[in-house]
Design an enzyme around this catalytic site. Structure first.
Site, PDB file in Angstrom:
ATOM      1  N   GLU A  63       9.502  16.506  14.914  1.00  0.00           N
ATOM      2  CA  GLU A  63       9.907  16.426  13.514  1.00  0.00           C
ATOM      3  C   GLU A  63       9.059  17.376  12.672  1.00  0.00           C
ATOM      4  O   GLU A  63       7.838  17.375  12.765  1.00  0.00           O
ATOM      5  CB  GLU A  63       9.725  14.994  13.000  1.00  0.00           C
ATOM      6  CG  GLU A  63      10.283  14.815  11.615  1.00  0.00           C
ATOM      7  CD  GLU A  63      10.230  13.375  11.141  1.00  0.00           C
ATOM      8  OE1 GLU A  63       9.158  12.759  11.221  1.00  0.00           O
ATOM      9  OE2 GLU A  63      11.271  12.880  10.689  1.00  0.00           O
ATOM     10  N   GLU A 116       9.638   2.088  10.692  1.00  0.00           N
ATOM     11  CA  GLU A 116      10.605   3.185  10.581  1.00  0.00           C
ATOM     12  C   GLU A 116       9.813   4.472  10.688  1.00  0.00           C
ATOM     13  O   GLU A 116       8.912   4.708   9.882  1.00  0.00           O
ATOM     14  CB  GLU A 116      11.330   3.137   9.232  1.00  0.00           C
ATOM     15  CG  GLU A 116      12.430   2.104   9.139  1.00  0.00           C
ATOM     16  CD  GLU A 116      13.504   2.261  10.193  1.00  0.00           C
ATOM     17  OE1 GLU A 116      13.731   3.398  10.672  1.00  0.00           O
ATOM     18  OE2 GLU A 116      14.087   1.245  10.583  1.00  0.00           O
ATOM     19  N   LYS A 129       0.845  -1.197   0.000  1.00  0.00           N
ATOM     20  CA  LYS A 129       0.000   0.000   0.000  1.00  0.00           C
ATOM     21  C   LYS A 129       0.882   1.249   0.000  1.00  0.00           C
ATOM     22  O   LYS A 129       1.473   1.607   1.020  1.00  0.00           O
ATOM     23  CB  LYS A 129      -0.942   0.041   1.202  1.00  0.00           C
ATOM     24  CG  LYS A 129      -2.088   1.014   0.919  1.00  0.00           C
ATOM     25  CD  LYS A 129      -2.649   1.727   2.099  1.00  0.00           C
ATOM     26  CE  LYS A 129      -1.852   2.862   2.613  1.00  0.00           C
ATOM     27  NZ  LYS A 129      -1.737   4.057   1.746  1.00  0.00           N
ATOM     28  N   CYS A 158      13.627  11.412   6.454  1.00  0.00           N
ATOM     29  CA  CYS A 158      13.611  11.141   7.903  1.00  0.00           C
ATOM     30  C   CYS A 158      15.020  11.256   8.472  1.00  0.00           C
ATOM     31  O   CYS A 158      15.185  11.396   9.679  1.00  0.00           O
ATOM     32  CB  CYS A 158      12.967   9.802   8.213  1.00  0.00           C
ATOM     33  SG  CYS A 158      13.543   8.490   7.183  1.00  0.00           S
TER      34      CYS A 158
HETATM   35  P1  ADP Z   1       2.658  11.058   6.714  1.00  0.00           P
HETATM   36  O1  ADP Z   1       2.268  12.003   7.796  1.00  0.00           O
HETATM   37  O2  ADP Z   1       4.040  11.176   6.260  1.00  0.00           O
HETATM   38  O3  ADP Z   1       1.684  10.979   5.582  1.00  0.00           O
HETATM   39  P2  ADP Z   1       1.615   8.574   7.730  1.00  0.00           P
HETATM   40  O4  ADP Z   1       2.176   7.757   8.846  1.00  0.00           O
HETATM   41  O5  ADP Z   1       0.259   9.161   7.922  1.00  0.00           O
HETATM   42  O6  ADP Z   1       2.706   9.648   7.425  1.00  0.00           O
HETATM   43  O7  ADP Z   1       1.585   7.741   6.380  1.00  0.00           O
HETATM   44  C1  ADP Z   1       2.535   6.775   6.009  1.00  0.00           C
HETATM   45  C2  ADP Z   1       1.813   5.591   5.408  1.00  0.00           C
HETATM   46  O8  ADP Z   1       0.993   5.004   6.407  1.00  0.00           O
HETATM   47  C3  ADP Z   1       0.884   5.949   4.250  1.00  0.00           C
HETATM   48  O9  ADP Z   1       0.908   4.901   3.293  1.00  0.00           O
HETATM   49  C4  ADP Z   1      -0.451   6.028   4.925  1.00  0.00           C
HETATM   50  O10 ADP Z   1      -1.537   5.779   4.053  1.00  0.00           O
HETATM   51  C5  ADP Z   1      -0.339   4.911   5.936  1.00  0.00           C
HETATM   52  N1  ADP Z   1      -1.260   5.027   7.080  1.00  0.00           N
HETATM   53  C6  ADP Z   1      -1.779   6.155   7.641  1.00  0.00           C
HETATM   54  N2  ADP Z   1      -2.584   5.849   8.668  1.00  0.00           N
HETATM   55  C7  ADP Z   1      -2.587   4.493   8.782  1.00  0.00           C
HETATM   56  C8  ADP Z   1      -3.226   3.553   9.649  1.00  0.00           C
HETATM   57  N3  ADP Z   1      -4.035   3.944  10.631  1.00  0.00           N
HETATM   58  N4  ADP Z   1      -2.989   2.239   9.451  1.00  0.00           N
HETATM   59  C9  ADP Z   1      -2.165   1.826   8.471  1.00  0.00           C
HETATM   60  N5  ADP Z   1      -1.538   2.654   7.632  1.00  0.00           N
HETATM   61  C10 ADP Z   1      -1.733   3.965   7.772  1.00  0.00           C
END
Ligand code: ADP
Length: 476
Positions: free
Chosen positions: A379, A247, A172, A281
């Protein structure tokens, strides 16, 4: 030119409602329309990966080598086109985009070789007439959740080891970069990936996460992204007894000591803090500078920073591309304001206009900051760095380690004794001496300590700790 792409499950295209994907350098340019999976589609992807697992996990290492090696070759052959897509979709400059694509190709080549190097151990049993064999097996069905900031390299460094060691994958990508995700899938298909071995679902992590992580069929979850999401995923996986690797963020220090080579230190700071628009990061977000070199360093850094050309990612003159999207753009501006509210003095940080409408932000330096300010603890993830003045090396070390994170840390010094000391005492997964905190090799482990990382390291031969499980066999 804009494409419409569905999800990809079990070798089939599975359409669902689409959303537009916008170029951050030019908001009038739509990169494509990409399907948004729902939880039914996410479950189908998991089923497809589960169905493909028995055959793929038993395939000869030669078969896995061939798939990964061909994938690496195709990525490298198409570095220009892929680099352009990356720059257009994510906003890295073209040179940075091509660099990232090359790295992804090299990662696939490296893990092609790793498929052939899946060794074990044979040891003598303490019991006569018994043999003991320690071997490695694939972890199983892997769910790989990736962020937008390295939209080709991070998927590559998760997908390549997963496949090399006989796992099947549900991938994903981040909402902001589905195009790069699809570009990788196109190449894996062309390279001969059997149906179900790699599946792509696109959409919001918050909608799909519970299904992807909660499914009893998913054995392992590898995530890169924010601290908040990573912590949530790690907790959920612990509850369900799943293998997990996260990470997350960084607040990486670059220490500049009095005896540093000024040019080396300024170059490391410019690169580490601002290249890739600070969206790494491993970015150097805290520049910790000792008294004796402070004025010279800040003056040289400011001059170099002001000369950086911010603009459209595909303009060859651009050195700093746009911020990835509006949310991140606002977050950067909010942090600049928070820093000033806390007493910092701002240099740069303007929002220039260009021929196209995009999320352009001049690099920003926050001077006169103190270690406990929010801008030195949280961050930011943009082209914003703060400078902290300290009295000496002891104070520099203390400040460098005084954050919740521990991903990468750097020191600039010409003293061997100082280099050894900082290498030993910096609390970080990666330490850089006279180098930017960002920019790492593809064949060695990547990861951090404290809130930055959870679980085994990624990349290099260490990747097998996550993607394989050890079995100890006793043969009587
Ligand atoms: P950013 O703030 O950099 O977008 P996120 O942690 O929200 O960081 O996103 C990183 C990845 O995690 C993306 O692919 C996002 O769709 C996914 N993501 C966000 N929320 C969830 C969740 N609750 N469960 C699983 N994956 C998630």
């Amino acid at each position: 030119m804009s494409e419409t792409r569905p999800n990809f499950i079990g070798g089939e295209q599975v359409m669902s409602e689409t959303v537009p994907d916008i170029n951050p350098s030019d908001l009038s340019d739509t990169v494509g329309h990409y399907a948004q999976a729902d939880i039914t589609i996410a479950s189908q992807a998991i089923d497809a990966a589960a169905q493909a697992f028995p055959a793929w996990s038993r395939a000869s290492p030669q078969v896995r080598f061939d798939l990964l090696d061909r994938t690496g070759t195709l990525i490298l052959e198409r570095k220009q086109v892929l680099g352009e897509l990356l720059a257009r979709e994510e906003g890295k400059t073209l040179a940075e985009g091509i660099g990232e694509v090359i790295r992804a190709g090299q990662i696939f080549k490296f893990f092609a070789g790793e498929a052939l190097r899946m060794t074990g151990d044979i040891v003598q049993s303490v019991r006569p007439g018994v043999d003991v064999e320690i071997s490695r097996e694939p972890a199983g069905i892997c769910c790989l959740i990736t962020p937008w900031n390295f939209p080709i390299a991070i998927p590559a460094w998760k997908i390549a080891p997963a496949l090399a060691f006989g796992n099947t994958v549900v991938f994903k990508p981040a909402e902001q970069t589905p195009g790069c995700g699809w570009a990788l899938i196109d190449i894996l298909i062309e390279a001969g990936a059997p149906p179900g071995v790699i599946n792509l679902v696109m959409g919001k992590g918050s909608d799909l996460g519970d299904t992807l992580i909660g499914s009893p069929k998913v054995d392992a979850v590898s995530f890169t992204g924010s601290l908040h999401t990573g912590r949530r995923i790690a907790a959920r996986c612990a509850e369900l007894g799943k293998r997990v690797q996260c990470e997350m963020g960084g607040k990486n220090p670059l220490v500049v000591l009095d005896d540093a080579d000024l040019n080396v230190a300024v170059s490391a700071a410019i690169n580490g803090a601002f290249f890739s628009t600070g969206q790494r990061c491993t970015a150097s977000s805290r520049l910790i500078v000792t008294e004796g070199i402070y004025d010279a360093f800040v003056s040289a850094l400011t001059t170099r920073m002001r000369a950086l050309r911010v603009g459209h990612a595909l303009d060859p003159a651009t050195e700093i591309g746009p911020v990835v999207d509006e949310r991140q753009f606002r977050q950067n501006l909010d942090y600049i304001e928070i820093g000033q509210g806390e007493g910092a003095r701002l240099i740069g940080g303007d929002t220039p206009t260009r021929d196209t409408r995009g999320f352009f932000l001049e690099p920003a330096l926050l001077l006169d900051t103190l270690p406990d300010m929010r801008v030195n603890q949280e961050e930011i993830f943009g082209p914003v760095a703060s400078v902290i003045r300290v009295s000496d090396a002891d104070a520099a070390l203390e400040v460098a380690n005084a954050v919740p994170f521990g991903l990468s840390a750097g020191v600039c010094t010409t003293s061997l004794a100082s280099a050894r000391r900082f290498r030993r005492d910096l609390v970080a997964g990666m330490v850089m001496v006279n180098l930017p905190t960002a920019g790492v090799d593809y064949h060695v482990p990547f990861g951090g300590r404290r809130a930055s990382s959870f679980g085994p390291r990624e990349q290099g031969s260490y990747a097998r700790e996550f993607y394989t499980i050890v079995k100890t066999s006793y043969i009587g």
